[in-house]
Design an enzyme around this catalytic site. Sequence first.
Site, short mmCIF file in Angstrom:
data_model
loop_
_atom_site.label_atom_id
_atom_site.label_comp_id
_atom_site.label_asym_id
_atom_site.label_seq_id
_atom_site.Cartn_x
_atom_site.Cartn_y
_atom_site.Cartn_z
N ASP A 22 0.94 -0.72 0.21
CA ASP A 22 -0.16 -0.22 0.24
C ASP A 22 0.80 1.13 0.45
OD1 ASP A 22 -1.60 1.61 0.20
OD2 ASP A 22 -2.12 1.39 2.28
N TYR A 112 -1.68 17.55 -9.04
CA TYR A 112 -1.13 16.22 -9.75
C TYR A 112 0.71 16.78 -10.00
CZ TYR A 112 1.14 12.88 -13.38
OH TYR A 112 2.31 12.35 -14.01
N LYS A 116 3.67 15.89 -7.59
CA LYS A 116 4.87 14.85 -8.86
C LYS A 116 6.29 16.10 -8.33
CE LYS A 116 5.23 11.45 -10.69
NZ LYS A 116 5.62 10.89 -10.05
N TRP A 137 3.71 12.16 -21.96
CA TRP A 137 2.38 11.78 -23.31
C TRP A 137 2.97 10.39 -23.40
CZ3 TRP A 137 1.26 15.92 -27.03
CH2 TRP A 137 1.05 17.08 -27.33
#
Length: 284
Positions: A22, A112, A116, A137
Site C-alpha cells: 500500500d 497532480y 509530483k 505523454w
Amino acid sequence: REMLALAGGAVEITALSRAQLDLTDTDAIARAIGEAGDLDLVLNAAAYTAVDRAEAEPDLAYAVNARAPAAMARACQARALPLVHISTDMVFSGTKSGPYVESDAPAPLHVYGASKLVGEMAVLEACDRALVARVSWLFSAHGQNFLQMMLKLAQTQPVLKVVDDQRARPTASADVAAFIFSQAQRLARAPAGAPEWGLLHLVNGGEASRYEMAQAIFDLAWPGRAPPVMQPVPTSTFPTPARRALNCVLDTGRLKSVFGLELRPWREALEDTLEQLAPAEVSL
C-alpha cells in the site's frame, strides 16, 4: 509491465502489486525495501495519475506522489541503494517559448503536478544516488492512455475533436523501460556524486500536438483506410478541473551528454506499439 517484459536471463525483477504494498503506508514501504533480500536498484514506476481527480483528492495524490517516494528514498539511502523515480513534464507551467531543460524552474498548474514536484524534491534530498526521470505523454499497448482512447473514440464518435494547442514529445512506455533496463548495471555501480544522478528528461525524439499525434495514430493503425473525421480545437474546448500546460516539450540534451544516447523518434515507437495491439483493438 514493460520492465517485466524485458526481464530474463541473469536479471531478476521483483514487482510488487497493490495488494502486496500500500503506497499510502510509508512504514510498509520502508519495510518492503529494508527487509528485501539482495537488491541492486529500486525503481518507482507507480504514481497517482488521475490529473483531474487529484483536484478533489489532494491528500491521496500527495500520499502516492510525494510521501511514498520520500519513504522509498530514505529506505534506499539507508541501504546505500540507487533509486530511479519516474516523474512528469507536468511540473512545468507550459509558458516557456522553447523546450524545458532540467534546470528550468518548475511551476505546476495543478495538484497532480505539484504533488509530483514535491516527490522529485524529496527523492533528490533524501537519496544521494537518485535518478528522477521526467517523461511525457506516455503511450503503451497496456492500460489507459491517449493511444487507446483515440482508437476507442473512433468507433463511436462521428467527429473526433482533438486539441491542437498542447505540444510535447510523445513517449513510449516501452522505450522508457528499455532505457532503465539498459542502464541498470551502470546505475547500480555509479557512486554518489556521479553525473548519472539528478534530474533527467527521458522522452522520445520529435514533438507533436495532440492533434498531430492522433493523425499519426490513424495513419499507422488504419493503413489504406480513410481516417476518422478529426477537428483541431483549442484546449479551452474541453474545460477540466486541472488546467493544462500548452508547452510540455522537454529538452533531452542531458540524456545525450551524460548517457550518450537519444530515444528514437516517437512515431517509430508508436508504430511498434500499435503492432503489439490485437487486430480487434486497432480496427474495431
